[in-house]
Design a protein around this motif. Structure first.
Motif, PDB file in Angstrom:
ATOM      1  N   ALA A 230     -35.525  56.031 102.967  1.00 53.62           N
ATOM      2  CA  ALA A 230     -35.857  54.634 102.671  1.00 53.62           C
ATOM      3  C   ALA A 230     -36.605  54.509 101.346  1.00 53.62           C
ATOM      4  CB  ALA A 230     -36.677  54.044 103.809  1.00 53.62           C
ATOM      5  N   MET A 231     -37.601  55.345 101.137  1.00 50.49           N
ATOM      6  CA  MET A 231     -38.376  55.280  99.894  1.00 50.49           C
ATOM      7  C   MET A 231     -37.534  55.697  98.690  1.00 50.49           C
ATOM      8  SD  MET A 231     -41.588  54.278 100.382  1.00 50.49           S
ATOM      9  CE  MET A 231     -42.616  55.069  99.156  1.00 50.49           C
ATOM     10  N   GLY A 232     -36.728  56.748  98.839  1.00 49.02           N
ATOM     11  CA  GLY A 232     -35.922  57.219  97.720  1.00 49.02           C
ATOM     12  C   GLY A 232     -34.857  56.228  97.299  1.00 49.02           C
TER      13      GLY A 232
ATOM     14  N   ALA B  87     -38.034  62.003  99.579  1.00 50.00           N
ATOM     15  CA  ALA B  87     -37.898  60.788  98.782  1.00 50.00           C
ATOM     16  C   ALA B  87     -37.564  61.109  97.327  1.00 50.00           C
ATOM     17  CB  ALA B  87     -39.187  59.972  98.863  1.00 50.00           C
ATOM     18  N   LYS B  88     -38.191  62.118  96.757  1.00 51.93           N
ATOM     19  CA  LYS B  88     -37.909  62.475  95.365  1.00 51.93           C
ATOM     20  C   LYS B  88     -36.473  62.972  95.220  1.00 51.93           C
ATOM     21  CE  LYS B  88     -41.083  64.399  92.836  1.00 51.93           C
ATOM     22  NZ  LYS B  88     -41.528  63.265  91.995  1.00 51.93           N
ATOM     23  N   MET B  89     -36.018  63.782  96.180  1.00 54.12           N
ATOM     24  CA  MET B  89     -34.641  64.259  96.127  1.00 54.12           C
ATOM     25  C   MET B  89     -33.646  63.104  96.271  1.00 54.12           C
ATOM     26  SD  MET B  89     -31.923  65.062  98.385  1.00 54.12           S
ATOM     27  CE  MET B  89     -32.720  65.381  99.954  1.00 54.12           C
TER      28      MET B  89
ATOM     29  N   LEU C 236     -30.100  57.745  91.707  1.00 56.72           N
ATOM     30  CA  LEU C 236     -29.938  57.424  90.288  1.00 56.72           C
ATOM     31  C   LEU C 236     -28.621  57.961  89.740  1.00 56.72           C
ATOM     32  CD1 LEU C 236     -33.565  58.111  88.969  1.00 56.72           C
ATOM     33  CD2 LEU C 236     -32.473  55.890  89.364  1.00 56.72           C
ATOM     34  N   THR C 237     -28.157  59.090  90.286  1.00 58.69           N
ATOM     35  CA  THR C 237     -26.874  59.640  89.849  1.00 58.69           C
ATOM     36  C   THR C 237     -25.710  58.856  90.431  1.00 58.69           C
ATOM     37  OG1 THR C 237     -27.847  61.850  89.664  1.00 58.69           O
ATOM     38  CG2 THR C 237     -25.452  61.717  89.809  1.00 58.69           C
ATOM     39  N   LEU C 238     -25.799  58.527  91.724  1.00 63.11           N
ATOM     40  CA  LEU C 238     -24.682  57.866  92.399  1.00 63.11           C
ATOM     41  C   LEU C 238     -24.502  56.419  91.964  1.00 63.11           C
ATOM     42  CD1 LEU C 238     -25.117  59.204  96.049  1.00 63.11           C
ATOM     43  CD2 LEU C 238     -23.402  59.907  94.370  1.00 63.11           C
TER      44      LEU C 238
ATOM     45  N   LEU D  40     -25.169  60.430 100.114  1.00 63.99           N
ATOM     46  CA  LEU D  40     -26.441  61.119 100.303  1.00 63.99           C
ATOM     47  C   LEU D  40     -26.463  61.985 101.551  1.00 63.99           C
ATOM     48  CD1 LEU D  40     -28.879  58.183  99.452  1.00 63.99           C
ATOM     49  CD2 LEU D  40     -28.433  60.189  98.041  1.00 63.99           C
ATOM     50  N   ALA D  41     -25.440  61.886 102.387  1.00 63.36           N
ATOM     51  CA  ALA D  41     -25.469  62.577 103.681  1.00 63.36           C
ATOM     52  C   ALA D  41     -25.596  64.086 103.524  1.00 63.36           C
ATOM     53  CB  ALA D  41     -24.215  62.227 104.485  1.00 63.36           C
ATOM     54  N   ALA D  42     -24.795  64.673 102.625  1.00 61.48           N
ATOM     55  CA  ALA D  42     -24.790  66.137 102.498  1.00 61.48           C
ATOM     56  C   ALA D  42     -26.141  66.689 102.063  1.00 61.48           C
ATOM     57  CB  ALA D  42     -23.680  66.569 101.538  1.00 61.48           C
ATOM     58  N   PRO D  43     -26.752  66.210 100.958  1.00 69.84           N
ATOM     59  CA  PRO D  43     -28.057  66.771 100.586  1.00 69.84           C
ATOM     60  C   PRO D  43     -29.156  66.467 101.592  1.00 69.84           C
ATOM     61  CG  PRO D  43     -27.488  64.919  99.164  1.00 69.84           C
ATOM     62  CD  PRO D  43     -26.269  65.254  99.943  1.00 69.84           C
TER      63      PRO D  43
END
Length: 352
Positions: A131-133, A194-196, A202-204, A232-235
């Motif tokens: 949520a935060m990321g 959150a950082k990850m 930002l990339t997607l 984002l599911a995989a990472p």
């Protein structure tokens, strides 16, 4: 232009076929790793033991809280009577020193507490971190700045010091396993998640299908749910699988320091706290919970690494290439020897 946006949007939202294909590839890559399969079996057995703790203790005829003073040699300071810590048909792994409580019952119920706290903390860390990321990555400059600074503050917090402070001021009436899970999840783990997630977001969000969904008028929430979360599911799954053993170690450390799960509730870390003075007189009291923690953490770490490799195509391709002798032999056959290559080049020159 609108037709192109619709086409891009359809490609970005229609994930049924890639999802099924990706699931099949994931399971095939995971099955190809023997260490990950063994770790998965061990983890499944541990979860099964934790869930079936009431049934297993009923089969043994014991419970984790009943004292058996008749099984303790008070003349020797509370050492269990009998060999190997009092192992018998009634007590499969012996009894605890001083108290006489059944070791097997406390181990299997301790699995419930340790695994339950770790899984609950991991779920909270992932939900809060995602949520935060995502909010930071999709928000404007000020939202990103504020959320990033909050995340940096929590990243810099030392887990043990903050957990000791928080657990010391909470009333004893609050359920201790729930409190430990909340403290572990709120103090650590979610901030790195959150950082990850922010970096991935930002990339997607610069990809065509995400930009098309935003230009087509979709709300930020709909874009995040329909377009970003599948990517984002995989990472996130990979990081969550690696968070579980860390949370088990954190729970054990807090219980060992005396601020985690309190007696008589069994926990592997709390059992280690009580066993630190009995390693010579009753070594099984220390070795059994330590071995359970060691096996659990190693199995979860190996499984998490296997999930990472299965979800990472680059890691999977490196595994397919491999360095085994058979693969090296096939590679040598595919590449001509230097002499053969030089001879072929000389023949071509003579013909010319």
């Amino acid at each position: 232009m609108s037709e192109a946006l619709v086409a891009v949007e359809a490609v970005g939202t229609d994930t049924s076929v890639p999802t099924a294909s990706g699931a099949r590839q994931f399971w095939r890559r995971l099955r190809a790793q023997r260490a990950a399969l063994v770790a998965a079996v061990v983890v499944a057995l541990l979860v099964l033991v934790a869930l079936a703790a009431p049934l297993l203790t009923a089969l043994e005829g014991q419970d984790p809280t009943t004292y058996h003073p008749s099984l303790i040699d008070s003349a020797r300071g509370g050492v269990p009577i009998g060999s190997f810590g009092g192992i018998s048909a009634d007590h499969w792994l012996g009894v605890e020193p001083q108290t006489g409580r059944d070791m097997f019952a406390r181990l299997v119920y301790g699995a419930q507490v340790s695994l339950g706290v770790a899984l609950a903390a991991t779920v909270l860390q992932v939900v809060l971190g995602v949520a935060m990321g995502v909010a930071s990555g999709l928000g404007n400059r000020w939202v990103d700045l504020v959320l990033s600074r909050i995340t940096d503050i929590f990243v810099s917090m030392p887990l043990m010091i903050m957990a000791l402070a928080l657990l010391a001021i909470v009333p004893n009436g609050f359920p201790r396993p729930v409190l430990v899970a909340l403290v572990i999840s709120l103090v650590s783990g979610w901030s790195t998640t959150a950082k990850m997630v922010r970096a991935q977001t930002l990339t997607l969000k610069n990809l065509d299908y995400v930009a098309a969904s935003r230009l087509s008028g979709w709300s930020t929430r709909r874009t995040a749910v329909r377009e970003l979360l599948p990517g984002l599911a995989a990472p996130v799954i990979t990081y969550a699988a690696l968070l579980i053993p860390l949370n088990i170690g954190a729970e054990a450390a807090l219980s060992f320091l005396g601020v985690g799960v309190k007696p008589p509730t069994p926990s592997w870390g709390q059992m280690l706290t009580s066993a630190d003075v009995w390693y010579q007189a009753a070594p099984q009291y220390l070795l059994l919970p330590a071995a359970a923690l060691f096996v659990t953490v190693v199995a979860l770490t190996a499984l998490g690494d296997g999930v990472r490799v299965a979800l990472d195509p680059r890691a999977a391709s490196r595994l397919r290439i491999g360095t085994g002798r058979k693969r090296e032999a096939r590679a040598d056959k595919a590449v001509p020897a230097p002499d053969t290559a030089n001879a072929a080049a000389a023949q071509r020159e003579d013909r010319a």
